[in-house]
Design a protein around this motif. Structure first.
Motif, short mmCIF file in Angstrom:
data_model
loop_
_atom_site.label_atom_id
_atom_site.label_comp_id
_atom_site.label_asym_id
_atom_site.label_seq_id
_atom_site.Cartn_x
_atom_site.Cartn_y
_atom_site.Cartn_z
N GLY A 44 29.15 105.25 65.17
CA GLY A 44 28.50 103.95 64.40
C GLY A 44 29.71 103.14 63.81
O GLY A 44 30.84 103.27 63.75
N ASP A 45 29.03 102.09 63.01
CA ASP A 45 29.86 101.13 62.38
C ASP A 45 30.94 101.88 61.38
O ASP A 45 30.71 102.34 60.59
CB ASP A 45 29.09 100.23 61.54
N ASN A 46 32.25 101.80 61.89
CA ASN A 46 33.50 102.24 61.21
C ASN A 46 33.46 101.72 59.64
O ASN A 46 33.82 102.51 58.79
CB ASN A 46 34.52 101.99 61.92
N ILE A 47 33.11 100.67 59.39
CA ILE A 47 33.30 100.27 58.02
C ILE A 47 32.25 100.97 57.15
O ILE A 47 32.50 101.33 56.12
CB ILE A 47 32.88 98.62 57.84
N PHE A 48 31.06 100.94 57.73
CA PHE A 48 29.94 102.18 56.97
C PHE A 48 30.59 103.31 56.50
O PHE A 48 30.56 103.86 55.64
CB PHE A 48 28.61 101.99 57.73
N TYR A 49 31.07 104.02 57.75
CA TYR A 49 31.77 105.23 57.48
C TYR A 49 32.83 105.46 56.57
O TYR A 49 33.48 106.46 56.33
CB TYR A 49 31.89 105.97 58.91
N HIS A 50 33.49 104.17 56.25
CA HIS A 50 34.72 104.37 55.31
C HIS A 50 34.11 103.83 54.00
O HIS A 50 35.10 103.90 52.91
CB HIS A 50 35.65 103.37 55.93
N THR A 51 32.97 103.49 53.75
CA THR A 51 32.48 102.64 52.46
C THR A 51 31.18 103.66 51.70
O THR A 51 31.10 103.66 50.62
CB THR A 51 32.14 101.46 52.60
N ALA A 52 30.76 104.31 52.73
CA ALA A 52 29.38 104.89 52.34
C ALA A 52 29.69 106.31 51.54
O ALA A 52 30.68 106.79 51.77
CB ALA A 52 28.34 105.21 53.56
N THR A 53 28.60 106.69 50.62
CA THR A 53 28.60 107.95 50.06
C THR A 53 28.26 108.81 51.12
O THR A 53 27.69 108.68 52.16
CB THR A 53 27.48 108.20 48.90
N ILE A 54 28.63 110.03 50.97
CA ILE A 54 28.53 111.16 51.82
C ILE A 54 27.03 111.58 52.04
O ILE A 54 26.57 111.74 53.28
CB ILE A 54 29.08 112.52 51.18
N ASP A 55 26.11 111.10 50.99
CA ASP A 55 24.61 111.29 51.19
C ASP A 55 24.18 110.15 52.07
O ASP A 55 23.24 110.38 53.00
CB ASP A 55 24.04 111.17 49.78
N ASP A 56 24.61 108.91 51.96
CA ASP A 56 24.34 107.95 52.96
C ASP A 56 24.72 108.25 54.37
O ASP A 56 24.02 107.95 55.25
CB ASP A 56 24.72 106.59 52.44
N ILE A 57 26.02 108.73 54.54
CA ILE A 57 26.52 109.16 55.84
C ILE A 57 25.61 110.36 56.27
O ILE A 57 25.24 110.06 57.48
CB ILE A 57 28.10 109.81 55.72
N MET A 58 25.25 111.35 55.74
CA MET A 58 24.51 112.27 56.33
C MET A 58 23.04 111.64 56.69
O MET A 58 22.49 111.90 57.73
CB MET A 58 23.96 113.35 55.27
N ASP A 59 22.27 110.76 55.74
CA ASP A 59 21.17 110.05 56.23
C ASP A 59 21.20 109.05 57.45
O ASP A 59 20.23 109.19 58.32
CB ASP A 59 20.67 109.16 54.95
N SER A 60 22.49 108.59 57.66
CA SER A 60 22.72 108.03 58.99
C SER A 60 22.44 108.71 60.28
O SER A 60 22.12 107.88 61.30
CB SER A 60 23.90 107.24 58.72
N PHE A 61 22.62 109.84 60.12
CA PHE A 61 22.54 110.57 61.50
C PHE A 61 21.00 110.84 61.84
O PHE A 61 20.79 111.25 63.01
CB PHE A 61 23.12 111.98 61.31
N ARG A 62 20.12 110.36 60.99
CA ARG A 62 18.81 110.43 61.30
C ARG A 62 18.31 109.42 62.63
O ARG A 62 17.45 109.83 63.16
CB ARG A 62 17.77 109.94 60.21
N ARG A 63 19.36 108.66 62.67
CA ARG A 63 18.97 107.62 64.04
C ARG A 63 19.10 108.22 65.40
O ARG A 63 18.92 107.70 66.25
CB ARG A 63 19.75 106.24 63.82
N PHE A 64 19.78 109.35 65.39
CA PHE A 64 20.13 110.18 66.45
C PHE A 64 19.11 111.22 66.96
O PHE A 64 18.58 111.69 65.97
CB PHE A 64 21.61 110.80 66.66
N PRO A 65 18.94 111.38 67.85
CA PRO A 65 17.85 112.45 68.52
C PRO A 65 18.34 113.80 67.71
O PRO A 65 19.62 114.04 67.59
CB PRO A 65 17.87 112.60 70.05
N GLU A 66 17.51 114.39 67.46
CA GLU A 66 17.94 115.91 66.66
C GLU A 66 18.86 116.65 67.40
O GLU A 66 19.55 117.27 66.71
CB GLU A 66 16.45 116.63 66.36
N GLU A 67 18.73 116.88 68.47
CA GLU A 67 19.47 117.74 69.58
C GLU A 67 20.82 117.22 69.55
O GLU A 67 21.77 117.85 69.77
CB GLU A 67 18.76 118.06 71.01
N GLU A 68 21.04 115.82 68.97
CA GLU A 68 22.42 115.31 69.09
C GLU A 68 23.09 115.29 67.63
O GLU A 68 24.35 115.00 67.48
CB GLU A 68 22.66 113.87 69.49
N ARG A 69 22.31 115.32 66.48
CA ARG A 69 22.78 115.24 65.36
C ARG A 69 24.16 115.99 64.79
O ARG A 69 25.20 115.43 64.36
CB ARG A 69 21.66 115.36 64.26
#
Length: 132
Positions: A44-69
């Motif tokens: 996903g968006d490289n800017i997000f992954y360079h500025t977000a907190t680790i909690d927000d990063i972890m939450d961002s993976f909810r957009r992927f199907p569970e078997e891909e996370r």
């Protein structure tokens, strides 16, 4: 079955792209740009992954199907780890910390034992304790 084949193909493509990038004779700026493209393409968006907190990063993976996370998280952890080789100081430390936290989470939640992942965690912890 199709979903599993899809994620396996994505993982294979990602591994090949990252391996190729590591072997290429590019300057640091070119490698950084290529890494940013890998972030965008695979997690996903490289800017997000360079500025977000680790909690927000972890939450961002909810957009992927569970078997891909976990696989997507591991891709991100590998990107952070690869990028840390191109950085120094606080930027390097932050990348290594993010990679470490992701690898530990994956290791705790994966049904697959990975000695390579455990060795990566140890290597990161050693790097964090040794200034570069």
């Amino acid at each position: 079955m199709l979903q599993q084949d899809y994620i396996l193909r994505i993982i294979r493509e990602f591994a090949e792209a990252l391996s190729l990038l590591r072997r290429e004779k590019k300057d640091v700026r070119q490698k950084e740009e290529a890494l940013l493209k890998l972030y965008d393409a695979y997690v996903g968006d490289n800017i997000f992954y360079h500025t977000a907190t680790i909690d927000d990063i972890m939450d961002s993976f909810r957009r992927f199907p569970e078997e891909e996370r976990l696989d997507r998280m591991e891709m991100l952890a590998e990107l952070y780890y690869a990028e840390s080789d191109l950085k120094t100081g606080i930027a390097r430390e932050q990348l290594l910390n993010n990679a470490r936290q992701l690898f530990i989470f994956i290791d705790q939640h994966s049904r697959t034992l990975s000695l390579a992942r455990q060795q990566r965690i140890i290597a990161i912890e050693k790097s964090l304790n040794t200034p570069k």
